[in-house]
Design a protein around this motif. Structure first.
Motif, PDB file in Angstrom:
ATOM      1  N   ARG A 325       7.420   8.036   1.563  1.00 52.53           N
ATOM      2  CA  ARG A 325       7.955   9.073   0.676  1.00 52.53           C
ATOM      3  C   ARG A 325       6.834   9.801  -0.065  1.00 52.53           C
ATOM      4  O   ARG A 325       6.955  10.983  -0.373  1.00 52.53           O
ATOM      5  CB  ARG A 325       8.940   8.450  -0.327  1.00 52.53           C
ATOM      6  CG  ARG A 325      10.292   8.077   0.275  1.00 52.53           C
ATOM      7  CD  ARG A 325      11.331   7.888  -0.832  1.00 52.53           C
ATOM      8  NE  ARG A 325      10.934   6.855  -1.783  1.00 52.53           N
ATOM      9  CZ  ARG A 325      11.227   5.559  -1.668  1.00 52.53           C
ATOM     10  NH1 ARG A 325      11.949   5.152  -0.616  1.00 52.53           N
ATOM     11  NH2 ARG A 325      10.841   4.685  -2.561  1.00 52.53           N
ATOM     12  N   ALA A 326       5.767   9.072  -0.365  1.00 56.30           N
ATOM     13  CA  ALA A 326       4.633   9.687  -1.076  1.00 56.30           C
ATOM     14  C   ALA A 326       3.777  10.544  -0.152  1.00 56.30           C
ATOM     15  O   ALA A 326       2.829  11.193  -0.606  1.00 56.30           O
ATOM     16  CB  ALA A 326       3.769   8.598  -1.706  1.00 56.30           C
ATOM     17  N   GLY A 327       4.109  10.574   1.142  1.00 57.44           N
ATOM     18  CA  GLY A 327       3.365  11.412   2.075  1.00 57.44           C
ATOM     19  C   GLY A 327       2.041  10.830   2.517  1.00 57.44           C
ATOM     20  O   GLY A 327       1.145  11.576   2.927  1.00 57.44           O
ATOM     21  N   LEU A 328       1.888   9.513   2.426  1.00 54.45           N
ATOM     22  CA  LEU A 328       0.638   8.890   2.829  1.00 54.45           C
ATOM     23  C   LEU A 328       0.503   8.878   4.351  1.00 54.45           C
ATOM     24  O   LEU A 328       1.487   8.904   5.085  1.00 54.45           O
ATOM     25  CB  LEU A 328       0.563   7.453   2.292  1.00 54.45           C
ATOM     26  CG  LEU A 328       0.661   7.289   0.779  1.00 54.45           C
ATOM     27  CD1 LEU A 328       0.495   5.824   0.395  1.00 54.45           C
ATOM     28  CD2 LEU A 328      -0.383   8.147   0.077  1.00 54.45           C
ATOM     29  N   GLY A 329      -0.729   8.818   4.818  1.00 57.45           N
ATOM     30  CA  GLY A 329      -1.003   8.800   6.243  1.00 57.45           C
ATOM     31  C   GLY A 329      -0.735   7.441   6.859  1.00 57.45           C
ATOM     32  O   GLY A 329      -0.494   6.439   6.170  1.00 57.45           O
ATOM     33  N   PRO A 408       5.596   3.958  -7.789  1.00 57.66           N
ATOM     34  CA  PRO A 408       5.340   5.091  -8.672  1.00 57.66           C
ATOM     35  C   PRO A 408       3.870   5.417  -8.784  1.00 57.66           C
ATOM     36  O   PRO A 408       3.494   6.571  -8.821  1.00 57.66           O
ATOM     37  CB  PRO A 408       5.941   4.631 -10.018  1.00 57.66           C
ATOM     38  CG  PRO A 408       6.963   3.604  -9.633  1.00 57.66           C
ATOM     39  CD  PRO A 408       6.421   2.918  -8.455  1.00 57.66           C
ATOM     40  N   GLY A 409       3.023   4.374  -8.842  1.00 57.75           N
ATOM     41  CA  GLY A 409       1.591   4.620  -8.925  1.00 57.75           C
ATOM     42  C   GLY A 409       1.080   5.332  -7.702  1.00 57.75           C
ATOM     43  O   GLY A 409       0.274   6.239  -7.768  1.00 57.75           O
ATOM     44  N   ARG A 410       1.564   4.930  -6.493  1.00 55.49           N
ATOM     45  CA  ARG A 410       1.122   5.550  -5.256  1.00 55.49           C
ATOM     46  C   ARG A 410       1.627   6.973  -5.173  1.00 55.49           C
ATOM     47  O   ARG A 410       0.954   7.882  -4.731  1.00 55.49           O
ATOM     48  CB  ARG A 410       1.605   4.751  -4.044  1.00 55.49           C
ATOM     49  CG  ARG A 410       1.065   3.354  -3.959  1.00 55.49           C
ATOM     50  CD  ARG A 410      -0.426   3.383  -3.779  1.00 55.49           C
ATOM     51  NE  ARG A 410      -0.748   4.056  -2.529  1.00 55.49           N
ATOM     52  CZ  ARG A 410      -1.962   4.426  -2.191  1.00 55.49           C
ATOM     53  NH1 ARG A 410      -2.968   4.209  -3.012  1.00 55.49           N
ATOM     54  NH2 ARG A 410      -2.192   5.007  -1.024  1.00 55.49           N
ATOM     55  N   GLU A 411       2.899   7.175  -5.613  1.00 59.23           N
ATOM     56  CA  GLU A 411       3.425   8.523  -5.569  1.00 59.23           C
ATOM     57  C   GLU A 411       2.706   9.440  -6.530  1.00 59.23           C
ATOM     58  O   GLU A 411       2.443  10.605  -6.241  1.00 59.23           O
ATOM     59  CB  GLU A 411       4.936   8.494  -5.901  1.00 59.23           C
ATOM     60  CG  GLU A 411       5.757   7.830  -4.778  1.00 59.23           C
ATOM     61  CD  GLU A 411       7.216   7.697  -5.164  1.00 59.23           C
ATOM     62  OE1 GLU A 411       8.017   7.451  -4.273  1.00 59.23           O
ATOM     63  OE2 GLU A 411       7.522   7.846  -6.371  1.00 59.23           O
TER      64      GLU A 411
END
Length: 415
Positions: A325-329, A408-411
């Motif tokens: 969801r955070a758009g990470l690779g 939340p931290g990653r987002e």
């Protein structure tokens, strides 16, 4: 400042000459090395002569004012032809290189004779070690002398720059390629010297005078000469530099993996073949770094395999969903899930709780990569994520196996 630059270049050329003489001692049949020794020898003499104190003493030795100017010019002319000859031996078969070298030697001799005849007509009786070119610029003989010198110098440097850059693209030797590029860049840089000299030649005849900026030409010339020296010597000491850099990288990576390894070792002590007695002793070990880094990677992977059954699949799945969801690779998602798996497995094992037998992570999260560098890169990524997971769970106050606690931290990071 100019005196300091010339002195520095003289010292650098002396070091380069010593390096080349040492190489020639071990390989006396290398013709290119012989010419390189001549090139560096001419550089030493040329830069030394341009130091005012040396200039004055040389003039006194020959009882000829400003003879040092002619000798320095001859050295520069000779080394430009010498650099071209070295390149011929680097890129052509010996027979072809010898033919091209003879042609350049004859041309160099003719140029030196012409320069000597023109300089003799100048009769520079006033000693000018700091501004010789500016002081004698109006003389028609010096104009012709300097025009010949600048033409030979500039055309030679352009030829060297183009030849070196073209052949750098074709060679497979990485250190030779870098050396040729240093040489090419240095040769192009010396054209700044030529430009200032040409402006000072024709400026007064066109109604403007930039002779007060003559020191700029020296900066360009010296900087280009230093890069050329670096380029000619780099193929020899470049491999040693690569080994030193490799050692430093291994040392840094070895200690950067300590946190991840220590996390594993506290939970699964048997993974360590030679466990350090304390952190200080581990820091002071500077030998066999390649082997010790390899052992650290293997032990971390062993720890992952051992801990995998204890991981919380719910927390791992939640972390993966949050990361997506955070758009990470893809690589970041693998690192996040591996970190959460490690964190939850350590917590569960320390509490004596069973894990999830059906948990399946991406293979790169716990299996060996294609080589040591890839392995280290992956584990460093996991180590960084493990710190994030630990920090998020600490700040959130919740149990790490809740998974989304770190989301939340990653987002926020992604935002």
């Amino acid at each position: 400042m100019i005196t300091v630059l010339n002195a520095f270049c003289a010292v650098a050329a002396t070091v380069g000459l010593g390096y080349m003489l040492r190489a020639l001692y071990h390989d006396r049949g290398d013709v290119a090395l012989r010419y390189l020794c001549v090139v560096f020898g001419l550089s030493v003499v040329g830069f030394t002569l341009l130091i005012p104190a040396v200039w004055v003493r040389v003039d006194a030795l020959f009882d000829a004012p400003n003879i040092a100017a002619l000798l320095a010019g001859n050295c520069v002319t000779g080394l430009v032809f010498g650099q071209q000859i070295v390149l011929q031996y680097w890129i052509h078969p010996p027979a072809e290189a010898r033919r091209r070298a003879r042609r350049r030697i004859v041309l160099c001799a003719l140029v030196l004779i012409a320069m000597a005849l023109l300089f003799a007509q100048l009769d520079p009786s006033v000693q000018r070690p700091r501004d010789f070119s500016v002081y004698y610029g109006p003389s028609s003989y010096y104009f012709t002398y300097l025009l010949l010198y600048v033409f030979v110098y500039t055309s030679g440097e352009v030829l060297i720059a183009r030849t070196a850059w073209r052949n750098a693209k074709e060679t497979q030797d990485v250190h030779l390629r870098r050396g040729l590029r240093f040489l090419s860049i240095g040769s192009w840089l010396t054209l700044g010297y030529s430009a200032v000299r040409i402006i000072n030649l024709f400026g007064p005849r066109l109604g403007f005078d930039l002779s007060h900026r003559d020191d700029v030409s020296v900066v360009f010339g010296n900087a280009g000469a230093l890069l050329a020296m670096l380029g000619f010597t780099f193929p020899g000491w470049g491999p040693r530099l690569s080994l030193v850099i490799r050692w430093c990288v291994n040392l840094v990576n070895y200690h950067r993996l300590y946190h991840l390894w220590a996390t594993m070792h506290r939970t699964v002590p048997e993974i360590a073949l030679f466990p350090p007695r304390n952190r200080i002793r581990d820091l002071l070990k500077l030998t066999e770094l390649e082997y010790r880094l390899y052992r650290r990677v293997i032990e971390i992977r062993d720890g992952q395999l051992f801990l995998l059954p204890y991981a919380d699949s719910t927390a791992v799945d939640g972390a993966a969903r949050s990361a997506r969801r955070a758009g990470l690779g893809r690589d970041e998602i693998k690192a996040v899930t591996a970190a959460v798996a490690i964190r939850t497995a350590v917590e569960r094992r320390s509490r004596g709780r069973p894990g999830d037998e059906g948990l399946v992570l991406h293979p790169s999260a716990h299996a060996a990569g294609p080589d040591l560098d890839c392995e280290v890169a992956e584990l460093l990524h996991i180590s960084g994520e493990l710190r994030r997971v630990h920090l998020a769970s600490t700040l959130g106050g919740g149990a790490p196996e809740q998974g989304p606690a770190e989301a939340p931290g990653r987002e926020a990071d992604a935002a």
